[in-house]
Design a protein around this motif. Structure first.
Motif, PDB file in Angstrom:
ATOM      1  N   ALA A 380       0.816  -1.217   0.000  1.00  0.00           N
ATOM      2  CA  ALA A 380       0.000   0.000   0.000  1.00  0.00           C
ATOM      3  C   ALA A 380       0.848   1.265   0.000  1.00  0.00           C
ATOM      4  O   ALA A 380       0.388   2.327  -0.429  1.00  0.00           O
ATOM      5  N   GLU A 381       2.089   1.166   0.471  1.00  0.00           N
ATOM      6  CA  GLU A 381       2.964   2.334   0.495  1.00  0.00           C
ATOM      7  C   GLU A 381       3.472   2.713  -0.888  1.00  0.00           C
ATOM      8  O   GLU A 381       4.044   3.790  -1.067  1.00  0.00           O
ATOM      9  N   LEU A 382       3.272   1.835  -1.857  1.00  0.00           N
ATOM     10  CA  LEU A 382       3.855   2.036  -3.188  1.00  0.00           C
ATOM     11  C   LEU A 382       2.815   2.367  -4.243  1.00  0.00           C
ATOM     12  O   LEU A 382       3.056   2.226  -5.440  1.00  0.00           O
ATOM     13  N   GLU A 383       1.654   2.827  -3.804  1.00  0.00           N
ATOM     14  CA  GLU A 383       0.565   3.068  -4.746  1.00  0.00           C
ATOM     15  C   GLU A 383       0.843   4.245  -5.667  1.00  0.00           C
ATOM     16  O   GLU A 383       0.457   4.239  -6.836  1.00  0.00           O
ATOM     17  N   THR A 384       1.508   5.267  -5.177  1.00  0.00           N
ATOM     18  CA  THR A 384       1.800   6.417  -6.032  1.00  0.00           C
ATOM     19  C   THR A 384       3.145   6.214  -6.727  1.00  0.00           C
ATOM     20  O   THR A 384       4.055   5.588  -6.180  1.00  0.00           O
ATOM     21  N   ASP A 385       3.273   6.744  -7.930  1.00  0.00           N
ATOM     22  CA  ASP A 385       4.529   6.622  -8.676  1.00  0.00           C
ATOM     23  C   ASP A 385       5.673   7.304  -7.935  1.00  0.00           C
ATOM     24  O   ASP A 385       6.822   6.844  -7.994  1.00  0.00           O
ATOM     25  N   GLU A 386       5.363   8.396  -7.242  1.00  0.00           N
ATOM     26  CA  GLU A 386       6.406   9.121  -6.530  1.00  0.00           C
ATOM     27  C   GLU A 386       7.012   8.267  -5.420  1.00  0.00           C
ATOM     28  O   GLU A 386       8.241   8.192  -5.276  1.00  0.00           O
ATOM     29  N   GLU A 387       6.154   7.623  -4.624  1.00  0.00           N
ATOM     30  CA  GLU A 387       6.658   6.784  -3.541  1.00  0.00           C
ATOM     31  C   GLU A 387       7.323   5.523  -4.082  1.00  0.00           C
ATOM     32  O   GLU A 387       8.330   5.051  -3.535  1.00  0.00           O
ATOM     33  N   TYR A 388       6.764   4.957  -5.138  1.00  0.00           N
ATOM     34  CA  TYR A 388       7.380   3.787  -5.768  1.00  0.00           C
ATOM     35  C   TYR A 388       8.816   4.119  -6.190  1.00  0.00           C
ATOM     36  O   TYR A 388       9.755   3.362  -5.902  1.00  0.00           O
ATOM     37  N   THR A 389       8.995   5.246  -6.862  1.00  0.00           N
ATOM     38  CA  THR A 389      10.314   5.630  -7.350  1.00  0.00           C
ATOM     39  C   THR A 389      11.269   5.890  -6.194  1.00  0.00           C
ATOM     40  O   THR A 389      12.424   5.436  -6.207  1.00  0.00           O
ATOM     41  N   ARG A 390      10.792   6.595  -5.180  1.00  0.00           N
ATOM     42  CA  ARG A 390      11.649   6.918  -4.033  1.00  0.00           C
ATOM     43  C   ARG A 390      12.119   5.653  -3.327  1.00  0.00           C
ATOM     44  O   ARG A 390      13.319   5.487  -3.053  1.00  0.00           O
ATOM     45  N   ILE A 391      11.194   4.746  -3.046  1.00  0.00           N
ATOM     46  CA  ILE A 391      11.543   3.535  -2.301  1.00  0.00           C
ATOM     47  C   ILE A 391      12.371   2.589  -3.163  1.00  0.00           C
ATOM     48  O   ILE A 391      13.291   1.923  -2.674  1.00  0.00           O
ATOM     49  N   ASN A 392      12.079   2.526  -4.444  1.00  0.00           N
ATOM     50  CA  ASN A 392      12.856   1.674  -5.336  1.00  0.00           C
ATOM     51  C   ASN A 392      14.317   2.122  -5.382  1.00  0.00           C
ATOM     52  O   ASN A 392      15.241   1.300  -5.283  1.00  0.00           O
ATOM     53  N   LEU A 393      14.539   3.417  -5.518  1.00  0.00           N
ATOM     54  CA  LEU A 393      15.908   3.937  -5.550  1.00  0.00           C
ATOM     55  C   LEU A 393      16.623   3.684  -4.226  1.00  0.00           C
ATOM     56  O   LEU A 393      17.823   3.372  -4.194  1.00  0.00           O
ATOM     57  N   LEU A 394      15.882   3.786  -3.125  1.00  0.00           N
ATOM     58  CA  LEU A 394      16.470   3.544  -1.812  1.00  0.00           C
ATOM     59  C   LEU A 394      16.850   2.076  -1.643  1.00  0.00           C
ATOM     60  O   LEU A 394      17.916   1.741  -1.115  1.00  0.00           O
ATOM     61  N   ALA A 395      15.988   1.177  -2.122  1.00  0.00           N
ATOM     62  CA  ALA A 395      16.263  -0.262  -2.018  1.00  0.00           C
ATOM     63  C   ALA A 395      17.474  -0.666  -2.852  1.00  0.00           C
ATOM     64  O   ALA A 395      18.301  -1.485  -2.443  1.00  0.00           O
ATOM     65  N   LEU A 396      17.592  -0.065  -4.024  1.00  0.00           N
ATOM     66  CA  LEU A 396      18.676  -0.420  -4.942  1.00  0.00           C
ATOM     67  C   LEU A 396      20.015   0.216  -4.587  1.00  0.00           C
ATOM     68  O   LEU A 396      21.074  -0.299  -4.975  1.00  0.00           O
ATOM     69  N   ARG A 397      19.982   1.322  -3.874  1.00  0.00           N
ATOM     70  CA  ARG A 397      21.166   2.173  -3.739  1.00  0.00           C
ATOM     71  C   ARG A 397      22.399   1.436  -3.233  1.00  0.00           C
ATOM     72  O   ARG A 397      23.466   1.466  -3.864  1.00  0.00           O
ATOM     73  N   ASN A 398      22.323   0.768  -2.088  1.00  0.00           N
ATOM     74  CA  ASN A 398      23.505   0.116  -1.529  1.00  0.00           C
ATOM     75  C   ASN A 398      23.979  -1.070  -2.370  1.00  0.00           C
ATOM     76  O   ASN A 398      25.161  -1.168  -2.683  1.00  0.00           O
ATOM     77  N   PRO A 399      23.087  -1.986  -2.742  1.00  0.00           N
ATOM     78  CA  PRO A 399      23.577  -3.133  -3.514  1.00  0.00           C
ATOM     79  C   PRO A 399      24.156  -2.778  -4.875  1.00  0.00           C
ATOM     80  O   PRO A 399      25.131  -3.377  -5.320  1.00  0.00           O
ATOM     81  N   THR A 400      23.576  -1.764  -5.526  1.00  0.00           N
ATOM     82  CA  THR A 400      24.039  -1.463  -6.887  1.00  0.00           C
ATOM     83  C   THR A 400      25.456  -0.902  -6.906  1.00  0.00           C
ATOM     84  O   THR A 400      26.138  -0.951  -7.939  1.00  0.00           O
ATOM     85  N   THR A 401      25.934  -0.390  -5.760  1.00  0.00           N
ATOM     86  CA  THR A 401      27.315   0.092  -5.716  1.00  0.00           C
ATOM     87  C   THR A 401      28.286  -1.040  -6.051  1.00  0.00           C
ATOM     88  O   THR A 401      29.317  -0.812  -6.699  1.00  0.00           O
ATOM     89  N   ILE A 402      27.958  -2.253  -5.639  1.00  0.00           N
ATOM     90  CA  ILE A 402      28.869  -3.388  -5.870  1.00  0.00           C
ATOM     91  C   ILE A 402      28.828  -3.820  -7.329  1.00  0.00           C
ATOM     92  O   ILE A 402      29.847  -4.222  -7.891  1.00  0.00           O
TER      93      ILE A 402
END
Length: 449
Positions: A380-402
């Motif tokens: 339910a927290e990801l219903e808006t595109d804005e929140e989806y994008t924000r949380i997606n970037l946050l989830a990816l940020r640390n792992p993608t550095t590797i």
């Protein structure tokens, strides 16, 4: 411990001792998949029950004949819908490829699993074309995280079904991919172990690409030893992990980027874990890692994922854009604006990044950071595109550095039993895969003690 929760080693021992059979293991997994109250319908896009039972019976006959098959022969595993399986359509979690021709041959990774005797039980759901770290799929549904399932939390992605298949006992290991965290994020969110090898370690042949420059093929499983066993098969490199002690190991904890936006639960779990390592004799050095802060600038025009996915998808989008998940196609379209010069500049910048990162890591045995700085959010927290994008970037940020520094990394659980799952990422430079696995095994043992 029920068979649905056992490690590969314990299942192998049970098979060798005659305490179970491959058919029994496969039937148990099929029962879990078919359970009316479970997540089988959204976890698997295709289940090959007949083929899995035939393969199981074959492995049981080999054991009965004293033919000494592989130690893991007969253990059921799942395969992400990104890999070719002979005779099946590879949809990559999309509707676009529904009418594609069935694969004529197994992907190299799948073929190696079969050669080792693993039984492929089915194809798992995923973010469409692997282009998100959250695991949401509007076409086939989203398998729910086993933690706090009543509140419908996401599984993480893109290897969403891979993680849930293992967490819910529908398979005993899973084949996934990791372009920016797609094995490690769902592992962290669901309390599992996810391994991202050096990209060149496992051939990509027969796997539909997201980014040929960043894609890695790795496992999700229940322990570090399970991931090591699967990695040895996938990489076609037989090895044994050397038992290590954390005493005397030197760890770098980056002060740059990786703690930005961290929530209280992840922060508390990480600090408790670091204290346990220090108390056990490890040296913890907290210091800046400025190269990590450069990655956003390097990728500002879309990075490899947008450019290389656009090259693959361009013709499909021109004909059938309406069949795509809007949140996926918008990310692919970023590659349309990138030029050849942009890609060449990106290559130069990445090589400089790798050299700087490897030099900075050279004084340490490994780098430690939270895999993801948040716990799994509710759908339910990801219903808006804005929140989806924000949380997606946050989830990816640390792992993608590797992925960007072409390193190897693993996520292991660091949360206390019964609490929200969180992941500790252990990372090192390219080619240090065995070192990462050995250190992770030592930390895993310390945290379990």
């Amino acid at each position: 411990m029920t068979s649905s929760l056992k490690t590969l080693q314990s299942l192998s021992e049970d098979l060798a001792a005659g305490r179970t059979t491959s058919r029994a293991l496969v039937e148990d997994c099929l029962e879990q998949i078919a359970s009316s109250g479970g997540q089988g319908a959204t976890t698997f896009l295709q289940v090959d029950a007949d083929g899995a039972l035939l393969a199981a019976d074959a492995m049981d006959k080999l054991r009965a004949a004293k033919a000494e098959p592989s130690p893991y022969a007969g253990i059921p595993v799942s395969v992400k819908d990104l890999f070719d399986v002979r005779g099946q359509v590879t949809r990559a979690g999309s509707k676009l490829l529904d009418g594609a021709e069935p694969a004529e041959a197994d992907a190299t990774a799948v073929a190696r699993l079969r050669r080792a005797g693993f039984v492929v039980i089915g194809r798992t759901n995923m973010t469409e074309f692997a282009f998100s770290g959250l695991g949401i799929n509007p076409h086939y549904g989203t398998p729910l995280n086993p933690w706090d399932r009543e509140n419908k939390r996401i599984p993480g992605g893109s290897s969403s079904g891979a993680a849930i298949s293992v967490a819910d006992g529908m398979a005993h290991g899973a084949l996934g991919t990791d372009t920016g965290g797609s094995c490690r994020i769902p592992a962290a969110f669901t309390g599992l172990v996810g391994f991202k090898p050096t990209a060149a370690r496992v051939p990509q042949k027969g796997a539909l690409p997201l980014s040929t420059s960043l894609d890695s093929i790795g496992p999700i499983a229940r322990s570090v030893a399970c991931c090591a066993a699967l990695d040895a098969v996938l990489s076609d490199e037989a090895y044994t992990l050397t038992q290590r002690d954390v005493r005397g190991l030197r760890f770098l904890v980056p002060e740059t980027l990786v703690f930005d936006g961290i929530d209280e639960t992840v922060a508390a779990d990480f600090e408790r874990t670091i204290k346990r390592l220090a108390d056990a004799g490890a040296t913890i050095v907290r210091a800046p890692f400025p190269e990590l802060g450069d990655i956003a600038t390097i990728n500002a025009k879309g990075g490899y994922s947008a450019a290389e996915s656009w090259a693959w998808h361009k013709a499909h989008i021109e004909k059938s854009a309406d069949l795509y998940d809007p949140r996926v196609i918008s990310r692919i379209r970023r590659g349309e604006q990138q030029t050849a010069a942009d890609l060449i500049e990106l290559g130069y910048a990445r090589e400089k990044l790798i050299q700087g990162a490897e030099a900075r890591m050279s004084a340490y045995d490994a780098v430690l950071m939270p895999t993801v700085p948040i716990v799994a959010p509710r759908l339910a927290e990801l219903e808006t595109d804005e929140e989806y994008t924000r949380i997606n970037l946050l989830a990816l940020r640390n792992p993608t550095t590797i992925n960007m520094i072409d390193g190897s990394a693993i996520s292991i659980p660091m949360s206390e039993k019964g609490s929200a799952p969180t992941g500790l990422m252990i990372a090192a430079a390219r080619g240090k895969d065995k070192t990462v696995l050995e250190i992770a095994s030592a930390i895993e043992a310390l945290l379990a003690a």
